[in-house]
Write a protein that holds these residues in place. Structure first.
Motif, PDB file in Angstrom:
ATOM      1  N   TRP A   2       0.829  -1.208   0.000  1.00 28.25           N
ATOM      2  CA  TRP A   2       0.000   0.000   0.000  1.00 28.25           C
ATOM      3  C   TRP A   2       0.863   1.257   0.000  1.00 28.25           C
ATOM      4  CZ3 TRP A   2      -4.153   2.182  -1.376  1.00 28.25           C
ATOM      5  CH2 TRP A   2      -4.560   3.376  -0.832  1.00 28.25           C
ATOM      6  N   HIS A   3       1.829   1.305   0.909  1.00 28.04           N
ATOM      7  CA  HIS A   3       2.659   2.507   1.044  1.00 28.04           C
ATOM      8  C   HIS A   3       3.589   2.725  -0.139  1.00 28.04           C
ATOM      9  CE1 HIS A   3       1.349   3.612   5.030  1.00 28.04           C
ATOM     10  NE2 HIS A   3       1.495   2.359   5.421  1.00 28.04           N
ATOM     11  N   GLU A   4       4.159   1.659  -0.655  1.00 24.51           N
ATOM     12  CA  GLU A   4       5.175   1.801  -1.702  1.00 24.51           C
ATOM     13  C   GLU A   4       4.610   1.796  -3.116  1.00 24.51           C
ATOM     14  OE1 GLU A   4       8.050  -1.273  -0.967  1.00 24.51           O
ATOM     15  OE2 GLU A   4       8.331  -0.641   1.115  1.00 24.51           O
ATOM     16  N   LEU A   5       3.523   1.037  -3.334  1.00 25.89           N
ATOM     17  CA  LEU A   5       3.023   0.855  -4.695  1.00 25.89           C
ATOM     18  C   LEU A   5       1.583   1.305  -4.904  1.00 25.89           C
ATOM     19  CD1 LEU A   5       4.483  -2.722  -5.186  1.00 25.89           C
ATOM     20  CD2 LEU A   5       5.448  -0.591  -6.025  1.00 25.89           C
ATOM     21  N   GLY A   6       0.892   1.636  -3.818  1.00 30.59           N
ATOM     22  CA  GLY A   6      -0.506   2.002  -3.938  1.00 30.59           C
ATOM     23  C   GLY A   6      -1.406   0.813  -4.205  1.00 30.59           C
ATOM     24  N   LEU A   7      -0.936  -0.393  -3.880  1.00 26.04           N
ATOM     25  CA  LEU A   7      -1.717  -1.612  -4.062  1.00 26.04           C
ATOM     26  C   LEU A   7      -2.408  -1.971  -2.758  1.00 26.04           C
ATOM     27  CD1 LEU A   7       0.831  -3.784  -6.050  1.00 26.04           C
ATOM     28  CD2 LEU A   7      -1.141  -2.545  -6.947  1.00 26.04           C
ATOM     29  N   LEU A   8      -3.643  -2.426  -2.864  1.00 24.68           N
ATOM     30  CA  LEU A   8      -4.409  -2.780  -1.675  1.00 24.68           C
ATOM     31  C   LEU A   8      -4.844  -4.231  -1.776  1.00 24.68           C
ATOM     32  CD1 LEU A   8      -5.698  -1.719   0.937  1.00 24.68           C
ATOM     33  CD2 LEU A   8      -7.701  -1.106  -0.430  1.00 24.68           C
ATOM     34  N   ALA A   9      -4.448  -5.033  -0.806  1.00 27.17           N
ATOM     35  CA  ALA A   9      -4.857  -6.440  -0.737  1.00 27.17           C
ATOM     36  C   ALA A   9      -5.717  -6.590   0.509  1.00 27.17           C
ATOM     37  CB  ALA A   9      -3.639  -7.350  -0.669  1.00 27.17           C
ATOM     38  N   VAL A  11     -15.734  -4.058  -0.579  1.00 26.43           N
ATOM     39  CA  VAL A  11     -14.617  -4.854  -1.092  1.00 26.43           C
ATOM     40  C   VAL A  11     -15.142  -5.896  -2.077  1.00 26.43           C
ATOM     41  CG1 VAL A  11     -12.865  -6.568  -0.456  1.00 26.43           C
ATOM     42  CG2 VAL A  11     -13.110  -4.481   0.890  1.00 26.43           C
ATOM     43  N   VAL A  12     -16.240  -6.558  -1.735  1.00 29.68           N
ATOM     44  CA  VAL A  12     -16.843  -7.554  -2.631  1.00 29.68           C
ATOM     45  C   VAL A  12     -17.262  -6.893  -3.934  1.00 29.68           C
ATOM     46  CG1 VAL A  12     -18.834  -9.086  -2.954  1.00 29.68           C
ATOM     47  CG2 VAL A  12     -17.590  -9.106  -0.792  1.00 29.68           C
ATOM     48  N   GLN A  13     -17.913  -5.732  -3.842  1.00 26.96           N
ATOM     49  CA  GLN A  13     -18.373  -5.044  -5.044  1.00 26.96           C
ATOM     50  C   GLN A  13     -17.204  -4.610  -5.925  1.00 26.96           C
ATOM     51  OE1 GLN A  13     -21.037  -1.908  -3.846  1.00 26.96           O
ATOM     52  NE2 GLN A  13     -22.473  -3.342  -2.907  1.00 26.96           N
ATOM     53  N   LEU A  14     -16.138  -4.114  -5.315  1.00 29.18           N
ATOM     54  CA  LEU A  14     -14.945  -3.733  -6.090  1.00 29.18           C
ATOM     55  C   LEU A  14     -14.325  -4.951  -6.764  1.00 29.18           C
ATOM     56  CD1 LEU A  14     -13.269  -1.167  -3.681  1.00 29.18           C
ATOM     57  CD2 LEU A  14     -14.152  -0.702  -5.971  1.00 29.18           C
ATOM     58  N   GLY A  15     -14.199  -6.043  -6.019  1.00 27.90           N
ATOM     59  CA  GLY A  15     -13.628  -7.259  -6.588  1.00 27.90           C
ATOM     60  C   GLY A  15     -14.442  -7.771  -7.760  1.00 27.90           C
ATOM     61  N   CYS A  16     -15.771  -7.759  -7.611  1.00 27.98           N
ATOM     62  CA  CYS A  16     -16.638  -8.222  -8.698  1.00 27.98           C
ATOM     63  C   CYS A  16     -16.549  -7.305  -9.905  1.00 27.98           C
ATOM     64  CB  CYS A  16     -18.086  -8.305  -8.209  1.00 27.98           C
ATOM     65  SG  CYS A  16     -18.389  -9.662  -7.074  1.00 27.98           S
ATOM     66  N   LYS A  17     -16.485  -6.011  -9.661  1.00 26.47           N
ATOM     67  CA  LYS A  17     -16.397  -5.063 -10.770  1.00 26.47           C
ATOM     68  C   LYS A  17     -15.094  -5.223 -11.545  1.00 26.47           C
ATOM     69  CE  LYS A  17     -16.612  -0.187 -11.934  1.00 26.47           C
ATOM     70  NZ  LYS A  17     -16.923   1.152 -11.451  1.00 26.47           N
ATOM     71  N   LEU A  18     -13.990  -5.374 -10.817  1.00 25.28           N
ATOM     72  CA  LEU A  18     -12.680  -5.444 -11.455  1.00 25.28           C
ATOM     73  C   LEU A  18     -12.348  -6.821 -12.016  1.00 25.28           C
ATOM     74  CD1 LEU A  18     -10.633  -3.348  -8.879  1.00 25.28           C
ATOM     75  CD2 LEU A  18     -11.444  -2.614 -11.126  1.00 25.28           C
ATOM     76  N   TYR A  19     -12.776  -7.895 -11.317  1.00 24.52           N
ATOM     77  CA  TYR A  19     -12.320  -9.239 -11.678  1.00 24.52           C
ATOM     78  C   TYR A  19     -13.426 -10.242 -11.924  1.00 24.52           C
ATOM     79  CZ  TYR A  19      -8.167  -7.092  -9.735  1.00 24.52           C
ATOM     80  OH  TYR A  19      -7.141  -6.231  -9.471  1.00 24.52           O
ATOM     81  N   GLY A  20     -14.684  -9.843 -11.755  1.00 26.13           N
ATOM     82  CA  GLY A  20     -15.799 -10.771 -11.921  1.00 26.13           C
ATOM     83  C   GLY A  20     -16.123 -11.465 -10.613  1.00 26.13           C
ATOM     84  N   PRO A  21     -17.258 -12.143 -10.577  1.00 24.94           N
ATOM     85  CA  PRO A  21     -17.685 -12.799  -9.335  1.00 24.94           C
ATOM     86  C   PRO A  21     -16.776 -13.960  -8.963  1.00 24.94           C
ATOM     87  CG  PRO A  21     -19.148 -13.382 -11.128  1.00 24.94           C
ATOM     88  CD  PRO A  21     -18.214 -12.334 -11.662  1.00 24.94           C
ATOM     89  N   ALA A  73     -16.060 -17.724  -7.629  1.00 24.63           N
ATOM     90  CA  ALA A  73     -16.724 -19.002  -7.944  1.00 24.63           C
ATOM     91  C   ALA A  73     -17.741 -19.359  -6.868  1.00 24.63           C
ATOM     92  CB  ALA A  73     -15.687 -20.107  -8.090  1.00 24.63           C
ATOM     93  N   SER A  74     -17.445 -19.057  -5.604  1.00 30.41           N
ATOM     94  CA  SER A  74     -18.334 -19.421  -4.511  1.00 30.41           C
ATOM     95  C   SER A  74     -19.558 -18.518  -4.408  1.00 30.41           C
ATOM     96  CB  SER A  74     -17.566 -19.372  -3.185  1.00 30.41           C
ATOM     97  OG  SER A  74     -17.112 -18.047  -2.937  1.00 30.41           O
ATOM     98  N   GLU A  75     -19.570 -17.397  -5.153  1.00 26.82           N
ATOM     99  CA  GLU A  75     -20.672 -16.443  -5.042  1.00 26.82           C
ATOM    100  C   GLU A  75     -21.800 -16.727  -6.020  1.00 26.82           C
ATOM    101  OE1 GLU A  75     -18.832 -12.665  -5.509  1.00 26.82           O
ATOM    102  OE2 GLU A  75     -18.124 -12.623  -3.459  1.00 26.82           O
ATOM    103  N   GLY A  76     -21.517 -17.455  -7.064  1.00 26.03           N
ATOM    104  CA  GLY A  76     -22.550 -17.797  -8.027  1.00 26.03           C
ATOM    105  C   GLY A  76     -23.218 -16.593  -8.667  1.00 26.03           C
ATOM    106  N   GLY A  77     -22.434 -15.591  -9.047  1.00 25.53           N
ATOM    107  CA  GLY A  77     -22.969 -14.443  -9.755  1.00 25.53           C
ATOM    108  C   GLY A  77     -23.253 -13.244  -8.872  1.00 25.53           C
ATOM    109  N   HIS A  78     -22.963 -13.300  -7.595  1.00 24.56           N
ATOM    110  CA  HIS A  78     -23.185 -12.180  -6.695  1.00 24.56           C
ATOM    111  C   HIS A  78     -22.377 -10.978  -7.160  1.00 24.56           C
ATOM    112  CE1 HIS A  78     -23.916  -9.950  -3.042  1.00 24.56           C
ATOM    113  NE2 HIS A  78     -22.621  -9.810  -2.851  1.00 24.56           N
ATOM    114  N   GLY A  79     -23.000  -9.852  -7.206  1.00 31.22           N
ATOM    115  CA  GLY A  79     -22.292  -8.627  -7.589  1.00 31.22           C
ATOM    116  C   GLY A  79     -22.335  -8.337  -9.061  1.00 31.22           C
ATOM    117  N   ASP A  80     -23.099  -9.107  -9.838  1.00 29.87           N
ATOM    118  CA  ASP A  80     -23.192  -8.831 -11.281  1.00 29.87           C
ATOM    119  C   ASP A  80     -23.865  -7.493 -11.517  1.00 29.87           C
ATOM    120  OD1 ASP A  80     -21.996 -11.132 -12.070  1.00 29.87           O
ATOM    121  OD2 ASP A  80     -23.854 -12.262 -12.379  1.00 29.87           O
ATOM    122  N   GLY A  81     -23.394  -6.791 -12.543  1.00 29.68           N
ATOM    123  CA  GLY A  81     -24.062  -5.564 -12.930  1.00 29.68           C
ATOM    124  C   GLY A  81     -23.309  -4.355 -12.676  1.00 29.68           C
TER     125      GLY A  81
END
Length: 74
Positions: A31-38, A54-64, A66-74
């Motif tokens: 985070w401090h050195e590269l601006g990356l957030l895990a 966090v879930v919504q960002l992950g779905c937006k950037l990388y897709g749902p 496997a365990s969510e079954g489409g949660h966050g689509d749209g």
């Protein structure tokens, strides 16, 4: 036929000293050195709205996940 030099290679490096960094420290440095957030969605330090974001960002950037079954689509 296998190369003879391959059989002589060591798969465990020797002579490397030091200590392993704590995973939280690796994330902090990223985070401090590269601006990356895990962030884990299961991190107990996060409130429900923060985890949901966090879930919504992950779905937006990388897709749902496997365990969510489409949660966050749209």
């Amino acid at each position: 036929m296998a190369c003879k030099t391959m059989t002589m290679m060591r798969f465990t490096p020797r002579g490397y000293g030091g200590t392993r960094r704590d995973p939280d420290q690796v994330r902090r440095d990223g985070w401090h050195e590269l601006g990356l957030l895990a962030v884990s969605v299961d991190d107990p330090r996060l409130s429900w709205p923060e985890r949901e974001m966090v879930v919504q960002l992950g779905c937006k950037l990388y897709g749902p996940r496997a365990s969510e079954g489409g949660h966050g689509d749209g």
